[in-house]
Design an enzyme around this catalytic site. Structure first.
Site, PDB file in Angstrom:
ATOM      1  N   CYS A 130      30.298  12.647 -39.467  1.00 30.54           N
ATOM      2  CA  CYS A 130      31.465  11.768 -39.291  1.00 30.54           C
ATOM      3  C   CYS A 130      31.471  10.589 -40.258  1.00 30.54           C
ATOM      4  O   CYS A 130      32.534  10.170 -40.723  1.00 30.54           O
ATOM      5  CB  CYS A 130      31.549  11.271 -37.851  1.00 30.54           C
ATOM      6  SG  CYS A 130      30.059  10.478 -37.227  1.00 30.54           S
ATOM      7  N   ASP A 329      40.224   9.133 -36.705  1.00 30.76           N
ATOM      8  CA  ASP A 329      39.020   9.692 -36.097  1.00 30.76           C
ATOM      9  C   ASP A 329      38.664  11.028 -36.736  1.00 30.76           C
ATOM     10  O   ASP A 329      39.461  11.967 -36.708  1.00 30.76           O
ATOM     11  CB  ASP A 329      39.270   9.878 -34.591  1.00 30.76           C
ATOM     12  CG  ASP A 329      38.015  10.208 -33.821  1.00 30.76           C
ATOM     13  OD1 ASP A 329      36.990  10.537 -34.452  1.00 30.76           O
ATOM     14  OD2 ASP A 329      38.043  10.147 -32.576  1.00 30.76           O
ATOM     15  N   HIS A 331      36.396  13.089 -35.646  1.00 35.93           N
ATOM     16  CA  HIS A 331      35.743  13.944 -34.657  1.00 35.93           C
ATOM     17  C   HIS A 331      36.691  14.992 -34.082  1.00 35.93           C
ATOM     18  O   HIS A 331      36.874  15.097 -32.862  1.00 35.93           O
ATOM     19  CB  HIS A 331      35.154  13.100 -33.532  1.00 35.93           C
ATOM     20  CG  HIS A 331      34.095  12.162 -33.984  1.00 35.93           C
ATOM     21  ND1 HIS A 331      34.370  10.894 -34.443  1.00 35.93           N
ATOM     22  CD2 HIS A 331      32.757  12.311 -34.066  1.00 35.93           C
ATOM     23  CE1 HIS A 331      33.239  10.291 -34.780  1.00 35.93           C
ATOM     24  NE2 HIS A 331      32.251  11.130 -34.559  1.00 35.93           N
TER      25      HIS A 331
END
Length: 440
Positions: A130, A329, A331
């Site tokens: 990430c 994000d 993820h």
């Protein structure tokens, strides 16, 4: 999926205004069911290793929170600030402008199904990559500013006289972008492709991380990521002759070092520069005294974002509203895209703005800035210095001169610098720290 349970929401709207199907959020139910269907379809066709990768990817997509949050509420009573621009959401035109600008940002997430990473058999970065993905988003934002004329990297800029186009989930990004813009847009995305030949792809970043003792599957902190980006641009074979990357040392931007990188003989212009500043804004938690400074930095046009997040959970911060950070994000695990042909752009853009409280921000982060030329660099120094100098304990400082190489060479392996009043230097042991950051 019902819009009433999956769309972004502005506080103070009518029920009809809440039904915005162009801001669709992934619900847990839909994401998990989709993952199970894919797994069932692929069980017979794929070997055990690939099936295991998919299970790990699906688990990490749920574990790290992308699919769990269904709504982000945005107040109409206060403006949203994003990368140097402000948006009054009570105004319909500004609200749509914000949507388009957010959706135009390049979004890099976990991917699965690419060629094995250097020195490993991993074909996904789900669960560990990430920070590298957040780093890609910061670099991509800098490249958009560097390669495209002002206002041309998004169709929503009033400066270029174009109206903001409503972003629908059924509308192709290729049909929204002008052809010259789309060409550059696709070129930049190819540079970040998930294959070994892409100069800023995950394979290249992992390869460059080896010199810092990192390998595929390891945790990469924001500080190491900054140096990996610098190496990637320096070693790049793509046509970026007028762009350099400078990484601050010990919370200090040494002006002589920056000028040495950027200056060229007359009549040539200065090189453009990306300035990356790794900092640690507190001990285990964010020091609340830095929140105002972070807000002020995100209000500057020269700021291109922050590689940050929550502990062990990287996010790319691009703005804020009141006491909440706005972020992209990484993820969310998606299949790898083949970028050799006229590939779809939708998976590289996110239409779902997310927010989190400043109080949950991990103190370790890397702040990014971009200056097109010498005038922009001098303006950057003035603007950022005003923000930093207003604090008793500045986030970082500017200093004439160059890096003290000898002093840094004599620094113990597990010691880093922290700033005190009157810029006195001290040392602190960081054996238990998750990253090698400058403590403030």
């Amino acid at each position: 999926m019902k819009p009433s349970t999956s769309s972004a929401q502005f506080v103070g709207q009518s029920a009809a205004d809440d039904l915005m199907d162009d801001w669709v959020f992934f619900s847990t139910e839909s994401a998990v069911s989709q993952g199970l269907e894919e797994s069932r379809d692929d069980q017979e066709a794929e070997d055990t290793g690939r099936f295991k990768d998919k299970l790990v990817s699906a688990w990490n997509s749920v574990k790290y929170g992308w699919t769990l949050k269904q709504k982000s509420k945005f107040s109409k009573r206060s403006p949203v600030f994003m990368l140097g621009k402000s948006y009054e959401l009570k105004d319909e035109v500004d609200q749509q402008h914000f949507r388009c600008c957010f959706a135009s940002l390049l979004w890099f997430t976990y991917r699965r199904g690419f060629r094995p990473l250097p020195g490993s058999s991993l074909t996904t970065d789900s669960g560990w990559g990430c920070v590298l993905r957040s780093s890609q988003m910061l670099l991509a934002q800098g490249l958009l500013l560097h390669l495209m004329p002002p206002g041309d990297y998004t169709q929503s800029s009033p400066a270029n006289g174009k109206r903001c186009i409503k972003i629908s989930r059924h509308l192709s990004w290729g049909s929204i972008l002008d052809r010259p813009v789309e060409s550059t847009h696709r070129m930049i995305l190819r540079w970040f492709a998930d294959n070994p030949t892409a100069p800023f792809g995950i394979h290249r970043l992992v390869e460059l991380g080896k010199s810092s003792g990192k390998k595929a599957g390891d945790w990469y902190g924001p500080s190491i990521a900054a140096h990996i980006l610098r190496k990637a641009v320096e070693a790049s074979v793509v046509d970026l002759p007028n762009l350099v990357v400078y990484v601050a040392q010990d919370c200090t931007i040494y002006l002589q070092d920056v000028r040495k990188l950027c200056e060229r003989p007359n009549p040539q212009h200065w090189k453009s520069v990306l300035i990356l500043v790794p900092v640690r804004l507190g001990g285990q938690d964010l020091n609340p005294s830095y929140i105002t400074s972070v807000k002020k930095l995100l209000m500057l046009e020269c700021c291109i974002g922050i590689i940050g997040g929550k502990p062990k959970h990287s996010l790319f911060f691009v703005g804020f509203q009141e006491n909440h950070l706005l972020y992209l994000d990484p993820h969310y695990c998606q299949p790898t895209v083949d970028v050799t042909n006229n590939f779809p752009l939708e998976s590289f853009h996110c239409k779902n703005p997310r927010k989190m409280p400043f109080s949950r921000m991990d103190p370790s982060c890397t702040i990014g800035f971009y200056a097109k030329g010498q005038m922009e660099f001098e303006s950057l120094c003035t603007s950022v210095n005003e923000v930093s100098s207003a604090e008793t304990y500045p986030m970082f400082i500017f200093e004439e001169g160059k890096t003290r190489e000898e002093a840094r060479a004599n620094t113990p392996t597990h010691s880093v610098t922290f700033l005190q009043r009157k810029t006195q230097l001290g040392r602190v042991d960081t054996n238990s720290s998750m990253d090698e950051f400058v403590l403030l």
